[in-house]
Enzyme design. Structure first.
Site, PDB file in Angstrom:
ATOM      1  N   GLY A  47     -10.407  13.953   4.406  1.00  0.00           N
ATOM      2  CA  GLY A  47      -8.994  13.875   4.810  1.00  0.00           C
ATOM      3  C   GLY A  47      -8.110  14.991   4.283  1.00  0.00           C
ATOM      4  O   GLY A  47      -7.100  15.320   4.884  1.00  0.00           O
ATOM      5  N   ASP A 106      -2.562   5.016  -0.536  1.00  0.00           N
ATOM      6  CA  ASP A 106      -2.155   3.802   0.183  1.00  0.00           C
ATOM      7  C   ASP A 106      -2.317   2.630  -0.800  1.00  0.00           C
ATOM      8  O   ASP A 106      -1.431   2.358  -1.607  1.00  0.00           O
ATOM      9  CB  ASP A 106      -3.035   3.676   1.433  1.00  0.00           C
ATOM     10  CG  ASP A 106      -2.711   2.475   2.298  1.00  0.00           C
ATOM     11  OD1 ASP A 106      -1.759   1.748   1.987  1.00  0.00           O
ATOM     12  OD2 ASP A 106      -3.435   2.252   3.296  1.00  0.00           O
TER      13      ASP A 106
HETATM   14  P1  IMP Z   1      -6.440   3.807  -0.527  1.00  0.00           P
HETATM   15  O1  IMP Z   1      -7.690   3.684  -1.350  1.00  0.00           O
HETATM   16  O2  IMP Z   1      -6.079   2.512   0.170  1.00  0.00           O
HETATM   17  O3  IMP Z   1      -5.264   4.370  -1.298  1.00  0.00           O
HETATM   18  O4  IMP Z   1      -6.700   4.774   0.676  1.00  0.00           O
HETATM   19  C1  IMP Z   1      -7.554   5.812   0.581  1.00  0.00           C
HETATM   20  C2  IMP Z   1      -7.906   6.458   1.888  1.00  0.00           C
HETATM   21  O5  IMP Z   1      -7.655   5.639   3.025  1.00  0.00           O
HETATM   22  C3  IMP Z   1      -7.096   7.702   2.121  1.00  0.00           C
HETATM   23  O6  IMP Z   1      -7.589   8.782   1.394  1.00  0.00           O
HETATM   24  C4  IMP Z   1      -7.262   7.873   3.603  1.00  0.00           C
HETATM   25  O7  IMP Z   1      -8.461   8.555   3.858  1.00  0.00           O
HETATM   26  C5  IMP Z   1      -7.350   6.463   4.127  1.00  0.00           C
HETATM   27  N1  IMP Z   1      -6.049   6.047   4.719  1.00  0.00           N
HETATM   28  C6  IMP Z   1      -5.053   5.355   4.142  1.00  0.00           C
HETATM   29  N2  IMP Z   1      -4.018   5.198   4.979  1.00  0.00           N
HETATM   30  C7  IMP Z   1      -4.373   5.805   6.135  1.00  0.00           C
HETATM   31  C8  IMP Z   1      -3.708   5.998   7.403  1.00  0.00           C
HETATM   32  O8  IMP Z   1      -2.560   5.595   7.654  1.00  0.00           O
HETATM   33  N3  IMP Z   1      -4.427   6.689   8.338  1.00  0.00           N
HETATM   34  C9  IMP Z   1      -5.685   7.165   8.117  1.00  0.00           C
HETATM   35  N4  IMP Z   1      -6.322   7.016   6.958  1.00  0.00           N
HETATM   36  C10 IMP Z   1      -5.677   6.339   5.974  1.00  0.00           C
HETATM   37 MG    MG Z   2      -9.380  10.068   2.115  1.00  0.00          MG
END
Ligand code: IMP
Ligand code: MG
Length: 188
Positions: A47, A106
């Protein structure tokens, strides 16, 4: 701007907006690490790719680039909490200044795991820079050192590195999917 993909209902950040913001983030990197002797920039694949590529064009301090692959999503649109390191760093980061570059925080499950792993390797310093922040999504407390834009609770974004079932990362802007596209996925 070139034509918008038919699966996008709204562009949140267009190319010019992203480029301007990323230039400011590069200035922050230059300022933050102006006295650093050993900076390692760690991109979290996949990403981070468009963000990282754009960012480093305006980074003027010396640094070594390294990458990691973590997976947390099981290819779906919600974090599983099951964060795995699938590709580790090539560099020893002990006594180095480490800057993690990531697309978004996120739930913060991914970043919490990566940060605690890298801290255990005794870097001199460890900071986190992300393009987006979704503070309302947090399941664990986390605050990155800097980020570009904040997005809302219900915003699932695609483009500029953000994927929809591993696709659409190449869009030069960040946008929201149409309800039709999201519902298509739910039926599977
Ligand atoms: P987390 O562990 O929930 O903080 O999210 C980690 C990963 O989820 C990020 O590095 C993104 O690759 C993916 N992610 C989170 N939100 C989105 C979104 O709105 N669109 C696409 N990928 C997301
Ligand atoms: Mg990611």
């Amino acid at each position: 701007m070139s034509q918008i993909d038919y699966r996008i209902k709204k562009v949140l950040f267009d190319q010019a907006t992203l480029e301007k913001c990323i230039k400011e983030l590069a200035n922050w990197v230059n300022e933050t690490y102006k006295n650093s002797k050993n900076l390692i920039i760690v991109g979290l694949l996949k990403g981070c790719l468009p963000f990282l590529a754009q960012l480093i064009k305006d980074v003027t301090v010396d640094f070594v680039l390294d990458c990691m692959i973590t997976s947390s999503y099981d290819g779906k649109d919600r974090s599983s909490g099951n964060v795995k390191i699938t590709l580790d760093l090539q560099n020893n980061i002990a006594d180095k200044d480490v800057l993690i570059v990531e697309d978004i925080v996120d739930s913060a499950r991914t970043m919490t795991k990566v940060v605690s792993l890298l801290k255990s390797r005794n870097p001199k310093s460890l900071k986190v820079l992300t393009l987006l922040d979704k503070p309302s999504g947090r399941l664990v407390e986390f605050k990155q050192d800097n980020f570009g834009f904040e997005i809302g609770k219900d915003d699932f974004v695609v483009g500029f590195g953000f994927d929809w079932e591993e696709k659409m990362r190449q869009l030069p802007y960040i946008g929201l999917l149409t309800d039709k596209e999201i519902n298509k996925h739910k039926k599977h």
